[in-house]
Motif scaffolding. Structure first.
Motif, PDB file in Angstrom:
ATOM      1  N   PRO A  87       3.237  12.794   0.310  1.00  0.00           N
ATOM      2  CA  PRO A  87       3.480  14.199  -0.019  1.00  0.00           C
ATOM      3  C   PRO A  87       4.971  14.507  -0.070  1.00  0.00           C
ATOM      4  CG  PRO A  87       2.873  13.995   2.275  1.00  0.00           C
ATOM      5  CD  PRO A  87       2.733  12.629   1.673  1.00  0.00           C
ATOM      6  N   ASP A  88       5.317  15.568  -0.753  1.00  0.00           N
ATOM      7  CA  ASP A  88       6.716  15.979  -0.787  1.00  0.00           C
ATOM      8  C   ASP A  88       7.175  16.402   0.599  1.00  0.00           C
ATOM      9  OD1 ASP A  88       7.392  15.593  -3.575  1.00  0.00           O
ATOM     10  OD2 ASP A  88       5.886  17.129  -3.935  1.00  0.00           O
ATOM     11  N   LEU A  89       6.266  16.965   1.372  1.00  0.00           N
ATOM     12  CA  LEU A  89       6.574  17.369   2.734  1.00  0.00           C
ATOM     13  C   LEU A  89       5.256  17.502   3.495  1.00  0.00           C
ATOM     14  CD1 LEU A  89       9.172  18.256   4.298  1.00  0.00           C
ATOM     15  CD2 LEU A  89       8.524  20.589   3.773  1.00  0.00           C
ATOM     16  N   ALA A  90       5.244  16.993   4.702  1.00  0.00           N
ATOM     17  CA  ALA A  90       4.093  17.185   5.585  1.00  0.00           C
ATOM     18  C   ALA A  90       4.633  17.501   6.971  1.00  0.00           C
ATOM     19  CB  ALA A  90       3.207  15.951   5.634  1.00  0.00           C
ATOM     20  N   VAL A  91       3.965  18.394   7.656  1.00  0.00           N
ATOM     21  CA  VAL A  91       4.330  18.744   9.030  1.00  0.00           C
ATOM     22  C   VAL A  91       3.291  18.113   9.947  1.00  0.00           C
ATOM     23  CG1 VAL A  91       4.609  20.626  10.690  1.00  0.00           C
ATOM     24  CG2 VAL A  91       5.450  20.890   8.336  1.00  0.00           C
ATOM     25  N   VAL A  92       3.787  17.332  10.920  1.00  0.00           N
ATOM     26  CA  VAL A  92       2.899  16.636  11.846  1.00  0.00           C
ATOM     27  C   VAL A  92       3.439  16.766  13.267  1.00  0.00           C
ATOM     28  CG1 VAL A  92       2.165  14.971  10.084  1.00  0.00           C
ATOM     29  CG2 VAL A  92       4.056  14.398  11.594  1.00  0.00           C
ATOM     30  N   PRO A  93       2.564  16.674  14.260  1.00  0.00           N
ATOM     31  CA  PRO A  93       3.036  16.685  15.644  1.00  0.00           C
ATOM     32  C   PRO A  93       3.997  15.513  15.892  1.00  0.00           C
ATOM     33  CG  PRO A  93       0.676  17.048  15.552  1.00  0.00           C
ATOM     34  CD  PRO A  93       1.108  16.658  14.169  1.00  0.00           C
ATOM     35  N   ARG A  94       5.029  15.774  16.677  1.00  0.00           N
ATOM     36  CA  ARG A  94       6.055  14.768  16.950  1.00  0.00           C
ATOM     37  C   ARG A  94       5.464  13.474  17.482  1.00  0.00           C
ATOM     38  NH1 ARG A  94       8.887  13.361  21.523  1.00  0.00           N
ATOM     39  NH2 ARG A  94       7.970  15.113  22.606  1.00  0.00           N
ATOM     40  N   GLU A  95       4.492  13.570  18.375  1.00  0.00           N
ATOM     41  CA  GLU A  95       3.943  12.352  18.978  1.00  0.00           C
ATOM     42  C   GLU A  95       3.233  11.471  17.947  1.00  0.00           C
ATOM     43  OE1 GLU A  95       0.759  15.522  19.659  1.00  0.00           O
ATOM     44  OE2 GLU A  95       2.913  15.426  19.978  1.00  0.00           O
ATOM     45  N   LEU A  96       2.767  12.046  16.850  1.00  0.00           N
ATOM     46  CA  LEU A  96       2.156  11.238  15.788  1.00  0.00           C
ATOM     47  C   LEU A  96       3.214  10.660  14.855  1.00  0.00           C
ATOM     48  CD1 LEU A  96      -0.933  13.430  14.801  1.00  0.00           C
ATOM     49  CD2 LEU A  96      -0.864  11.426  16.310  1.00  0.00           C
ATOM     50  N   ALA A  97       4.316  11.382  14.674  1.00  0.00           N
ATOM     51  CA  ALA A  97       5.372  10.929  13.766  1.00  0.00           C
ATOM     52  C   ALA A  97       6.171   9.783  14.363  1.00  0.00           C
ATOM     53  CB  ALA A  97       6.305  12.091  13.428  1.00  0.00           C
ATOM     54  N   LYS A  98       6.394   9.812  15.651  1.00  0.00           N
ATOM     55  CA  LYS A  98       7.218   8.792  16.299  1.00  0.00           C
ATOM     56  C   LYS A  98       6.461   7.470  16.348  1.00  0.00           C
ATOM     57  CE  LYS A  98      10.051   7.946  20.344  1.00  0.00           C
ATOM     58  NZ  LYS A  98      11.235   7.561  19.653  1.00  0.00           N
ATOM     59  N   GLY A  99       6.980   6.508  15.592  1.00  0.00           N
ATOM     60  CA  GLY A  99       6.340   5.190  15.560  1.00  0.00           C
ATOM     61  C   GLY A  99       5.083   5.166  14.719  1.00  0.00           C
ATOM     62  N   GLY A 100       4.775   6.291  14.089  1.00  0.00           N
ATOM     63  CA  GLY A 100       3.546   6.373  13.314  1.00  0.00           C
ATOM     64  C   GLY A 100       3.619   5.625  12.008  1.00  0.00           C
TER      65      GLY A 100
END
Length: 189
Positions: free
Chosen positions: A88-101
């Motif tokens: 996607p051009d932009l997605a907002v996700v919880p930090r804990e899922l983004a880190k190392g995700g």
């Protein structure tokens, strides 16, 4: 006779075409990023105008991201059980899922944003809207640069989103509901 992945590669079942295809596009040599839309591999090369719209959104939602402990980016979204792998051009996700995700799924997002280009407008307007709803993305913001309008889709279901706010012409403020609870200025899109 089964094919074995090369040394150091993550393994996958050779008899699983979906996994094999998604594995292959993640291991393209070079800096090219691609996505798969309904089984078609599509290279990504957004224009500066396209990137400008994404950056304007990122700047405006920044305070809410910090409050929600979330991250915004254009990471991979897998749609398991389908031949789709979106960037996607932009997605907002919880930090804990983004880190190392690695790849996330649309239902793990709080917001997905697609910004149309001449080459992919109908894909973003029709195909991705339907698929994001089917896979549970709670909010889908379509920034349609060809129609010069924004539409926020919400209340996802198997047959699509059941609510739409828009299309609103660029320049009309767009309300992002909870958990964001803010108004986007669309005048510079």
């Amino acid at each position: 006779m089964s094919a074995q992945p090369h040394e150091g590669a993550a393994s996958y079942a050779a008899d699983d075409p979906e996994t094999a295809l998604k594995y292959a596009i993640q291991h393209i040599q070079g800096d090219d990023r691609v996505q798969i839309v309904e089984g078609v591999i599509t290279p990504l090369s957004p224009s500066w105008d396209h990137e400008n719209a994404a950056d304007l959104i990122r700047e405006q939602i920044g305070p809410a991201l910090r409050k929600l402990d979330c991250r915004a980016g254009s990471g991979n979204l897998d749609l398991p059980g389908s031949s789709n792998w979106y960037v996607p051009d932009l997605a907002v996700v919880p930090r804990e899922l983004a880190k190392g995700g690695e790849a996330l799924t649309p239902d793990q997002t709080l917001l997905v944003v697609e910004i149309t280009s001449d080459s992919n407008g109908d894909t973003d307007r029709i195909v991705k809207r339907r698929r994001y709803a089917e896979y549970g993305a709670p909010l889908y913001l379509l920034v349609d640069r060809q129609q010069r309008a924004c539409t926020l889709y919400s209340a996802p279901g198997n047959l699509g989103y059941t609510r739409a706010d828009g299309p609103l012409p660029f320049g009309t403020p767009l309300a992002l509901p909870e958990p964001f609870d803010l108004e986007l200025d669309t005048s510079e899109f």
